[in-house]
Design a protein around this motif. Structure first.
Motif, PDB file in Angstrom:
ATOM      1  N   SER A  36     -49.102  -5.274   0.792  1.00 21.14           N
ATOM      2  CA  SER A  36     -49.563  -4.634   2.256  1.00 21.14           C
ATOM      3  C   SER A  36     -50.166  -6.296   2.724  1.00 21.14           C
ATOM      4  O   SER A  36     -49.642  -7.397   2.274  1.00 21.14           O
ATOM      5  CB  SER A  36     -50.896  -4.185   2.088  1.00 21.14           C
ATOM      6  N   ARG A  37     -50.750  -6.236   4.570  1.00 16.57           N
ATOM      7  CA  ARG A  37     -50.272  -7.524   4.946  1.00 16.57           C
ATOM      8  C   ARG A  37     -51.965  -9.078   3.936  1.00 16.57           C
ATOM      9  O   ARG A  37     -51.622  -9.972   4.404  1.00 16.57           O
ATOM     10  CB  ARG A  37     -51.591  -6.930   6.084  1.00 16.57           C
ATOM     11  N   TRP A  38     -52.918  -7.900   3.639  1.00 18.00           N
ATOM     12  CA  TRP A  38     -53.777  -8.969   2.891  1.00 18.00           C
ATOM     13  C   TRP A  38     -52.563  -9.845   1.546  1.00 18.00           C
ATOM     14  O   TRP A  38     -53.298 -10.618   1.339  1.00 18.00           O
ATOM     15  CB  TRP A  38     -55.146  -8.643   2.211  1.00 18.00           C
ATOM     16  N   ARG A  39     -52.071  -9.255   0.915  1.00 20.05           N
ATOM     17  CA  ARG A  39     -51.248  -9.501  -0.649  1.00 20.05           C
ATOM     18  C   ARG A  39     -49.819 -10.741   0.546  1.00 20.05           C
ATOM     19  O   ARG A  39     -49.976 -11.504  -0.643  1.00 20.05           O
ATOM     20  CB  ARG A  39     -50.307  -8.386  -0.759  1.00 20.05           C
ATOM     21  N   ARG A  80     -50.893 -12.624   2.522  1.00 20.52           N
ATOM     22  CA  ARG A  80     -51.520 -13.513   3.531  1.00 20.52           C
ATOM     23  C   ARG A  80     -52.131 -14.186   2.081  1.00 20.52           C
ATOM     24  O   ARG A  80     -51.662 -15.545   1.982  1.00 20.52           O
ATOM     25  CB  ARG A  80     -52.664 -12.972   4.512  1.00 20.52           C
ATOM     26  N   ALA A  81     -52.087 -13.561   1.184  1.00 28.54           N
ATOM     27  CA  ALA A  81     -52.837 -14.339  -0.184  1.00 28.54           C
ATOM     28  C   ALA A  81     -51.867 -15.119  -0.757  1.00 28.54           C
ATOM     29  O   ALA A  81     -51.657 -15.923  -0.836  1.00 28.54           O
ATOM     30  CB  ALA A  81     -53.065 -12.852  -1.039  1.00 28.54           C
TER      31      ALA A  81
END
Length: 58
Positions: free
Chosen positions: A2-5, A7-8
């Motif tokens: 996913s996108r937030w993973r 970024r993280a």
């Protein structure tokens, strides 16, 4: 992934590289790490400090 993973993961890699560069150029030293560890112990074990227990490392 996913996108937030993603970024993280990018932020984590950025921080790890930054820590490495700071270590190589002597912005982070063993003495600084010892002082940081002592400060974290005092913050999380503050009740022991109030009882007179010395949390200094070394």
């Amino acid at each position: 992934m996913s996108r937030w993973r993603l970024r993280a993961l990018i932020v984590l890699v950025y921080v790890i590289v930054g820590i490495y560069v700071a270590w190589v150029y002597d912005y982070i030293t063993p003495g600084l790490l010892r002082d940081l560890a002592e400060a974290l112990l005092a913050v999380f074990l503050w009740f022991l400090v109030l009882l007179g227990i010395d949390l200094h490392i070394g």
